[in-house]
Motif scaffolding. Sequence first.
Motif, PDB file in Angstrom:
ATOM      1  N   GLU B 259      24.133  -1.836  51.645  1.00  0.00           N
ATOM      2  CA  GLU B 259      23.467  -3.004  52.229  1.00  0.00           C
ATOM      3  C   GLU B 259      22.053  -2.631  52.663  1.00  0.00           C
ATOM      4  O   GLU B 259      21.788  -2.417  53.844  1.00  0.00           O
ATOM      5  CB  GLU B 259      24.263  -3.537  53.425  1.00  0.00           C
ATOM      6  N   PRO B 260      21.116  -2.546  51.701  1.00  0.00           N
ATOM      7  CA  PRO B 260      19.736  -2.259  52.099  1.00  0.00           C
ATOM      8  C   PRO B 260      19.218  -3.361  53.015  1.00  0.00           C
ATOM      9  O   PRO B 260      19.542  -4.535  52.829  1.00  0.00           O
ATOM     10  CB  PRO B 260      18.962  -2.266  50.769  1.00  0.00           C
ATOM     11  N   ILE B 261      18.445  -2.959  54.023  1.00  0.00           N
ATOM     12  CA  ILE B 261      17.823  -3.926  54.930  1.00  0.00           C
ATOM     13  C   ILE B 261      16.313  -3.740  54.829  1.00  0.00           C
ATOM     14  O   ILE B 261      15.798  -2.653  55.101  1.00  0.00           O
ATOM     15  CB  ILE B 261      18.285  -3.703  56.388  1.00  0.00           C
ATOM     16  N   VAL B 262      15.615  -4.792  54.392  1.00  0.00           N
ATOM     17  CA  VAL B 262      14.146  -4.755  54.333  1.00  0.00           C
ATOM     18  C   VAL B 262      13.626  -5.278  55.664  1.00  0.00           C
ATOM     19  O   VAL B 262      13.926  -6.400  56.060  1.00  0.00           O
ATOM     20  CB  VAL B 262      13.603  -5.634  53.188  1.00  0.00           C
ATOM     21  N   LEU B 263      12.861  -4.437  56.361  1.00  0.00           N
ATOM     22  CA  LEU B 263      12.360  -4.823  57.679  1.00  0.00           C
ATOM     23  C   LEU B 263      11.091  -5.648  57.541  1.00  0.00           C
ATOM     24  O   LEU B 263      10.211  -5.293  56.764  1.00  0.00           O
ATOM     25  CB  LEU B 263      12.095  -3.572  58.516  1.00  0.00           C
ATOM     26  N   LEU B 264      10.993  -6.737  58.300  1.00  0.00           N
ATOM     27  CA  LEU B 264       9.851  -7.642  58.158  1.00  0.00           C
ATOM     28  C   LEU B 264       9.118  -7.830  59.486  1.00  0.00           C
ATOM     29  O   LEU B 264       9.198  -6.978  60.351  1.00  0.00           O
ATOM     30  CB  LEU B 264      10.328  -8.938  57.505  1.00  0.00           C
ATOM     31  N   ASN B 265       8.364  -8.924  59.618  1.00  0.00           N
ATOM     32  CA  ASN B 265       7.353  -9.004  60.684  1.00  0.00           C
ATOM     33  C   ASN B 265       7.876  -8.832  62.110  1.00  0.00           C
ATOM     34  O   ASN B 265       7.145  -8.350  62.970  1.00  0.00           O
ATOM     35  CB  ASN B 265       6.609 -10.337  60.600  1.00  0.00           C
ATOM     36  N   ASP B 266       9.096  -9.257  62.392  1.00  0.00           N
ATOM     37  CA  ASP B 266       9.655  -9.106  63.742  1.00  0.00           C
ATOM     38  C   ASP B 266      10.613  -7.912  63.808  1.00  0.00           C
ATOM     39  O   ASP B 266      11.522  -7.862  64.636  1.00  0.00           O
ATOM     40  CB  ASP B 266      10.429 -10.370  64.156  1.00  0.00           C
ATOM     41  N   ALA B 267      10.407  -6.931  62.936  1.00  0.00           N
ATOM     42  CA  ALA B 267      11.371  -5.846  62.750  1.00  0.00           C
ATOM     43  C   ALA B 267      11.505  -4.943  63.961  1.00  0.00           C
ATOM     44  O   ALA B 267      10.615  -4.882  64.803  1.00  0.00           O
ATOM     45  CB  ALA B 267      10.939  -4.988  61.575  1.00  0.00           C
ATOM     46  N   VAL B 268      12.605  -4.204  63.988  1.00  0.00           N
ATOM     47  CA  VAL B 268      12.691  -3.072  64.901  1.00  0.00           C
ATOM     48  C   VAL B 268      11.710  -2.009  64.394  1.00  0.00           C
ATOM     49  O   VAL B 268      11.517  -1.857  63.197  1.00  0.00           O
ATOM     50  CB  VAL B 268      14.126  -2.517  64.984  1.00  0.00           C
TER      51      VAL B 268
END
Lengths: 300, 326
Positions: B259-268
């Motif tokens: 389950e890859p998670i792409v981090l975006l503008n409000d990311a940790v």
Amino acid sequence: MATTSVELPRARYDYGGDEFIFVELDEAMSLEANFKAMAITSALREENVDGVIDICPSNASYLIRIDPDRVNPAELVARLEGLERTVQPLAADKTLHTRLVDVPVLYNDPWTHETLMRFRDRHQDPEASDLEYAARINGFDTVPQVIDALSGAPFLVTMIGFVPGLPFCYQMVPKERQIEVPKYVRPRTDTPERAFGFGGAFAVVYPVRGAGGYQLFGLAPAPVFDLSQSLADFRESIVFPRPGDILRYRSIDQTEFDAVRAEVEKGTFRYRIREYEFSPAHFLADPDGVNNELLEVLYR
Amino acid sequence: MSDVLVRKGGLHTTVQDKGRDGYYSLGMPPSGAMDQYSYRVANMLVGNPDGAAALEATYVGPTLEFTDDRYVAVTGADAPVTINGEPVERWSTLRVRAGDVLEFAMLSAGARLYVAVSGGIGVEEYLGSRSTYTLTGLGGFQGRALKDDDRLPLDDDGATPPAVGSTLTEKLRPAFPHVATLRTMIGLCSYRVTKDSMREFSEVPWKVTKDADRIGYRLRGGRLRFVDRKPPHGAGSDPANVVDLGYPIGSIQVPGGDEPIVLLNDAVTAGGYATVGTVISVDRDTIAQTKSGDQVRFEPVDLDTALAARRDRRDRLERARASLRR
């Protein structure tokens, strides 16, 4: 200069897309790597390089956020390699001006216990609580023993991040006494605000409610993040901890927890803080001696 | 000063701008418009300065009633737009009068709509930006998404927009292909994953799951295997564990390998799961316009390609601006 127990490998430089430079000083955690990350990043901050937007010291690495239209990423990497060679964080006379802070924690509290029980399907040991699991894999006979070990020696804030104000903290004891646990197999979707968590060799206090992958060991009554800035310790910034702070996660009982909560709600709570000149080289040469001194200064 | 009456807030509509820079080291992500290209064009169309605050609506647009004369423009995802029930052009300079109601129908492609109003959304700046960061409830309008019956302040309107009816040519609008290509710089902790798995990572199409928001997108489709190793001190013993480090915006973490998670503008901003690369900044616009059920593919590129893509986006924005002057 004091002899150090860890020789760092050559740093590894990589790009995080076109806007980030990631520098790994070591794959493993050590105070030596962290002191180096802090020293390089503070030297870089003083250089005021145009196009550098954020400088983030991390545990055994650091991250730089840039505007590549203003600074050439490859040229900046060359500059960072220069700092890697010249910065000497462990010179005998090198000190960090830091704060010693007493952080009360109710270990084994009912609120994080309720949360962790909801996520047993994502855990390495669904039959045990997070504290029972940590005690077992770290060779402790009982949960109170692991709590004593966590509460007994202070932690260095080695990185701020994840969400605003979350301090990653590394315990200031020799490596063989460090507690270590894996992160959850899959991160939880819920964590109580102010939960005291532990993952890898790092302790954290979660600033706000949200996702999280660390084992849950307790709950802090005082915040590390205060958007309203109503508490005196947050007048200058909505986040309290800073890299280089030394925090002691002191074990408290329910009565003290309730008393601190009441002070926080009245707006009168203040952390116990003592200013301190911390010498990394001195600490590495005599960790237990320096820890005793830290605790003595903090509670004097 | 005036207000916009929010008759309906839509599914998730927030105030956004270029983003809040300079606080990453405190753990604060930049926030800001997820599709910066569409957001910037929206401001151009109403004559706002670059960086004025606009609205970003996800999946379902808001219903807005104006209380004075303004210019307005809608960009981003494909969704029919009406003013007082009459269809109007998207990607165009529109004129509204007091009492006019702007409304959206269901979107047919893309995921995020941008609504710029001349003068800009007049919420207070917080740490140099008007962007909303809902996880901690800061910035934007009361730190949250818009709700029915909110009154949203507008700044004074000194805008000199292009002529009403000016429209951005189709060629300069984003496309929404069946499988979106995300150019990605492989690296960071990709050494944790086997070579075969990294090949699979860039070959298989990944499906956007329902867990896809401004913090990050969780994807499903392949299964990555980790290289065996003795965990380094401090990381934790799970195969995906690394010593916690900073996460670039756009970076892709792979907690369980599936389950890859792409981090975006409000990311940790940091964490301790292995990351395998970073989507280049320009293609964050692309992923922002994908939605649950859509597919994406990661295309490995180098730094020069990423920098060329930035130049290309800047050129396209300049061409957009030039095309609207007439």
